[in-house]
Write an enzyme that holds these catalytic residues in place. Structure first.
Site, PDB file in Angstrom:
ATOM      1  N   HIS A 124      23.665  16.924  40.951  1.00 46.41           N
ATOM      2  CA  HIS A 124      23.675  16.003  42.089  1.00 46.41           C
ATOM      3  C   HIS A 124      23.340  16.777  43.353  1.00 46.41           C
ATOM      4  O   HIS A 124      23.909  17.849  43.601  1.00 46.41           O
ATOM      5  CB  HIS A 124      25.038  15.324  42.216  1.00 46.41           C
ATOM      6  CG  HIS A 124      25.346  14.393  41.087  1.00 46.41           C
ATOM      7  ND1 HIS A 124      26.551  14.381  40.418  1.00 46.41           N
ATOM      8  CD2 HIS A 124      24.572  13.448  40.483  1.00 46.41           C
ATOM      9  CE1 HIS A 124      26.528  13.453  39.478  1.00 46.41           C
ATOM     10  NE2 HIS A 124      25.339  12.884  39.487  1.00 46.41           N
ATOM     11  N   GLY A 125      22.423  16.251  44.120  1.00 49.68           N
ATOM     12  CA  GLY A 125      21.928  16.976  45.287  1.00 49.68           C
ATOM     13  C   GLY A 125      22.987  17.309  46.312  1.00 49.68           C
ATOM     14  O   GLY A 125      22.876  18.308  47.029  1.00 49.68           O
ATOM     15  N   ASP A 126      24.025  16.474  46.397  1.00 47.39           N
ATOM     16  CA  ASP A 126      25.076  16.697  47.395  1.00 47.39           C
ATOM     17  C   ASP A 126      26.249  17.491  46.818  1.00 47.39           C
ATOM     18  O   ASP A 126      27.344  17.456  47.377  1.00 47.39           O
ATOM     19  CB  ASP A 126      25.560  15.361  47.965  1.00 47.39           C
ATOM     20  CG  ASP A 126      26.134  14.425  46.905  1.00 47.39           C
ATOM     21  OD1 ASP A 126      25.969  14.724  45.697  1.00 47.39           O
ATOM     22  OD2 ASP A 126      26.743  13.406  47.274  1.00 47.39           O
ATOM     23  N   GLU A 127      26.026  18.184  45.719  1.00 47.06           N
ATOM     24  CA  GLU A 127      27.044  19.059  45.125  1.00 47.06           C
ATOM     25  C   GLU A 127      26.421  20.441  44.902  1.00 47.06           C
ATOM     26  O   GLU A 127      26.064  20.815  43.788  1.00 47.06           O
ATOM     27  CB  GLU A 127      27.555  18.457  43.810  1.00 47.06           C
ATOM     28  CG  GLU A 127      28.209  17.086  44.015  1.00 47.06           C
ATOM     29  CD  GLU A 127      28.526  16.359  42.718  1.00 47.06           C
ATOM     30  OE1 GLU A 127      28.456  17.000  41.647  1.00 47.06           O
ATOM     31  OE2 GLU A 127      28.829  15.148  42.770  1.00 47.06           O
ATOM     32  N   ASN A 185      22.330  12.231  36.456  1.00 45.27           N
ATOM     33  CA  ASN A 185      23.378  12.217  35.436  1.00 45.27           C
ATOM     34  C   ASN A 185      23.649  10.812  34.916  1.00 45.27           C
ATOM     35  O   ASN A 185      24.693  10.541  34.329  1.00 45.27           O
ATOM     36  CB  ASN A 185      24.675  12.817  35.980  1.00 45.27           C
ATOM     37  CG  ASN A 185      25.570  13.339  34.871  1.00 45.27           C
ATOM     38  OD1 ASN A 185      25.091  13.873  33.869  1.00 45.27           O
ATOM     39  ND2 ASN A 185      26.884  13.186  35.045  1.00 45.27           N
ATOM     40  N   ARG A 186      22.704   9.902  35.140  1.00 43.07           N
ATOM     41  CA  ARG A 186      22.718   8.575  34.525  1.00 43.07           C
ATOM     42  C   ARG A 186      21.343   8.275  33.915  1.00 43.07           C
ATOM     43  O   ARG A 186      21.061   7.130  33.574  1.00 43.07           O
ATOM     44  CB  ARG A 186      23.046   7.481  35.563  1.00 43.07           C
ATOM     45  CG  ARG A 186      24.304   7.696  36.375  1.00 43.07           C
ATOM     46  CD  ARG A 186      25.556   7.613  35.547  1.00 43.07           C
ATOM     47  NE  ARG A 186      26.748   7.646  36.385  1.00 43.07           N
ATOM     48  CZ  ARG A 186      27.336   8.749  36.833  1.00 43.07           C
ATOM     49  NH1 ARG A 186      26.816   9.941  36.510  1.00 43.07           N
ATOM     50  NH2 ARG A 186      28.413   8.706  37.591  1.00 43.07           N
ATOM     51  N   HIS A 225      29.643  20.711  38.954  1.00 44.42           N
ATOM     52  CA  HIS A 225      29.675  19.586  39.879  1.00 44.42           C
ATOM     53  C   HIS A 225      30.738  19.831  40.952  1.00 44.42           C
ATOM     54  O   HIS A 225      31.451  20.841  40.927  1.00 44.42           O
ATOM     55  CB  HIS A 225      29.983  18.297  39.125  1.00 44.42           C
ATOM     56  CG  HIS A 225      28.909  17.873  38.171  1.00 44.42           C
ATOM     57  ND1 HIS A 225      28.083  16.808  38.409  1.00 44.42           N
ATOM     58  CD2 HIS A 225      28.518  18.391  36.974  1.00 44.42           C
ATOM     59  CE1 HIS A 225      27.231  16.672  37.401  1.00 44.42           C
ATOM     60  NE2 HIS A 225      27.484  17.622  36.526  1.00 44.42           N
ATOM     61  N   TYR A 285      36.749   8.262  34.128  1.00 48.89           N
ATOM     62  CA  TYR A 285      35.957   7.081  34.469  1.00 48.89           C
ATOM     63  C   TYR A 285      34.697   7.111  33.622  1.00 48.89           C
ATOM     64  O   TYR A 285      34.063   8.153  33.469  1.00 48.89           O
ATOM     65  CB  TYR A 285      35.625   6.996  35.959  1.00 48.89           C
ATOM     66  CG  TYR A 285      34.738   8.089  36.501  1.00 48.89           C
ATOM     67  CD1 TYR A 285      33.349   7.944  36.518  1.00 48.89           C
ATOM     68  CD2 TYR A 285      35.283   9.263  37.018  1.00 48.89           C
ATOM     69  CE1 TYR A 285      32.535   8.947  37.024  1.00 48.89           C
ATOM     70  CE2 TYR A 285      34.475  10.264  37.526  1.00 48.89           C
ATOM     71  CZ  TYR A 285      33.100  10.093  37.525  1.00 48.89           C
ATOM     72  OH  TYR A 285      32.292  11.093  38.026  1.00 48.89           O
ATOM     73  N   GLU A 307      33.966  20.203  37.165  1.00 45.93           N
ATOM     74  CA  GLU A 307      34.155  19.855  38.578  1.00 45.93           C
ATOM     75  C   GLU A 307      34.902  21.026  39.215  1.00 45.93           C
ATOM     76  O   GLU A 307      36.074  21.267  38.903  1.00 45.93           O
ATOM     77  CB  GLU A 307      34.964  18.567  38.699  1.00 45.93           C
ATOM     78  CG  GLU A 307      34.345  17.368  37.989  1.00 45.93           C
ATOM     79  CD  GLU A 307      33.228  16.718  38.779  1.00 45.93           C
ATOM     80  OE1 GLU A 307      33.027  17.090  39.957  1.00 45.93           O
ATOM     81  OE2 GLU A 307      32.551  15.819  38.224  1.00 45.93           O
TER      82      GLU A 307
END
Length: 391
Positions: A124-127, A185-186, A225, A285, A307
């Site tokens: 993810h670009g913001d991680e 990631n989807r 992540h 989730y 994470e």
């Protein structure tokens, strides 16, 4: 034709779960399994929780490598550490940025009967923390080869592949998705809902990962992540879409791997939210089209989703501390491929040529078969009672 073979194995332990909240050394259980204990003392779960609100920033990227700086760092590493590494590309992002990989091994680029492990950062670009930690990991291994026994084990017995950034476009845009605003990631094939099974319709970053896994038979892997502090394992979703524990056939093995990371970490295992600092994805989730489940189903690769920071984009001044918190976790997770599992080679007695092989495990509804140039690579299983090998 006569066949001779050798199998060396040590079985995974079952139900390796740490109790969160105790003031314990998080490496105590890891050391019992043969991993080094560096004597860290755990005091709290969150990083810099008292300081984050005091230092508001308008430029969240300050102190992080730009994409150009990351590319330069990877290439400089390749030149500096060429004796145990090579740099190669698995493709390009939407905006044409190369997806560069560092391979670290005593024989990089050569086929060997050794396990292959991959780390993927910045899905993810913001991680972005993962991309920074992976460069630090590569350099730390290079600097400590022939000095540290754990590093020697990794370099000599594993082929480690590091992709610092899967989503460089999202990083430059400071957003989760890629340049097409797609959550990578989807974007993978899903076992429950096959709405995205047209490979040509996927993002170039996704297709690059899929081609990469077809080329290299990875034994295990992890993606880094941000946004929580926990080691996540399959299944990530369930058929009924409900939030509940949904175990995969190798649930015991995944819990073991996740616990290695969590208990080797400075404070992940003390989580009050996740027992032992680990979680089943669907219980946390549900995720569909995720990379983790796809690796396991379609590639036979045991992947964790790690994470590693509560804050997705922490102040860059915190990166050295985050690195120290995660260093032993990363090293121990890679080393687990050698220290545990089933290891074997199958070859003919007359010519010494490698042969294909099959290992079956009783009381488990899944068999991971690794056949690469006739060599059975490392295999991981949740072993209940017995192993029977068929060749």
């Amino acid at each position: 034709m006569n066949i001779k073979f050798c199998i060396i194995f040590s079985l995974f332990l079952r139900n390796v779960i740490a109790r969160g909240g105790d003031r314990i050394n998080p490496l105590s259980s890891a050391s019992d399994l043969g991993f080094p204990n560096h004597g860290y003392v755990v005091l709290a779960r969150h990083l810099f929780e008292d300081n984050q609100a005091r230092h508001p920033r308008t430029d969240i990227t300050r102190g992080y490598m730009t994409n150009s700086e990351l590319e330069k760092a990877v290439k400089e590493f390749g030149r500096r550490c060429s004796h145990i590494s090579r740099v190669y590309s698995i493709g390009k992002s939407v905006q044409g940025f190369p997806l560069l990989v560092i391979e670290i091994s005593d024989k990089p680029g050569k086929e060997e009967p050794e396990p292959a492990f991959k780390f993927v950062g910045n899905v993810h670009g913001d991680e972005p923390v993962g991309r920074e930690l992976l460069i630090l990991l590569a350099n730390w291994i290079c600097d400590n080869y022939m000095r540290d026994p754990l590093v020697n084990l990794i370099v000599d017995k594993v082929h480690l592949h590091i992709l610092p950034s899967m989503n460089p476009d999202g990083f430059s845009l400071k957003r989760r998705g890629n340049a097409n605003d797609i959550d990578l990631n989807r974007d993978f094939p899903d076992q429950f809902f096959p709405w995205n099974n047209d490979e040509d319709a996927r993002q170039p970053e996704t297709k690059a990962i899929m081609s990469w896994l077809r080329e290299i038979h990875f034994t295990a892997s992890a993606s880094l992540h941000g946004g929580a502090l926990v080691a996540n394992y399959p299944w990530d979703g369930s058929l009924d879409k409900r939030k509940h524990y949904y175990a995969c056939p190798d649930d015991g093995t995944f819990r073991f791997l996740a616990s290695i990371y969590s208990k080797s970490h400075y404070n992940m295992s003390l989580s009050k939210e996740f027992e032992g600092g680990i979680t089943n994805g669907a219980a946390w989730y549900p995720v569909y089209g995720g990379m983790q489940d796809w690796n396991y189903i379609y590639g036979g690769c045991f992947e964790l989703t790690l994470e590693i920071t509560d804050n997705k984009w922490p102040n860059a001044m915190e990166l050295p501390t985050i690195w120290e918190y995660n260093k032993m976790s990363m090293l121990n997770l890679i080393a687990s491929l050698v220290k545990t599992g089933v290891h074997g080679r199958v070859f003919s007695s007359d010519r010494g040529r490698p042969l294909s092989g099959l290992i079956t495990i009783k009381e488990i509804n899944y068999t991971d078969i690794r056949e690469h140039f006739g060599i059975c690579e490392v295999l991981f299983f949740s072993v209940q009672d017995a192993i029977s090998a068929e060749f």
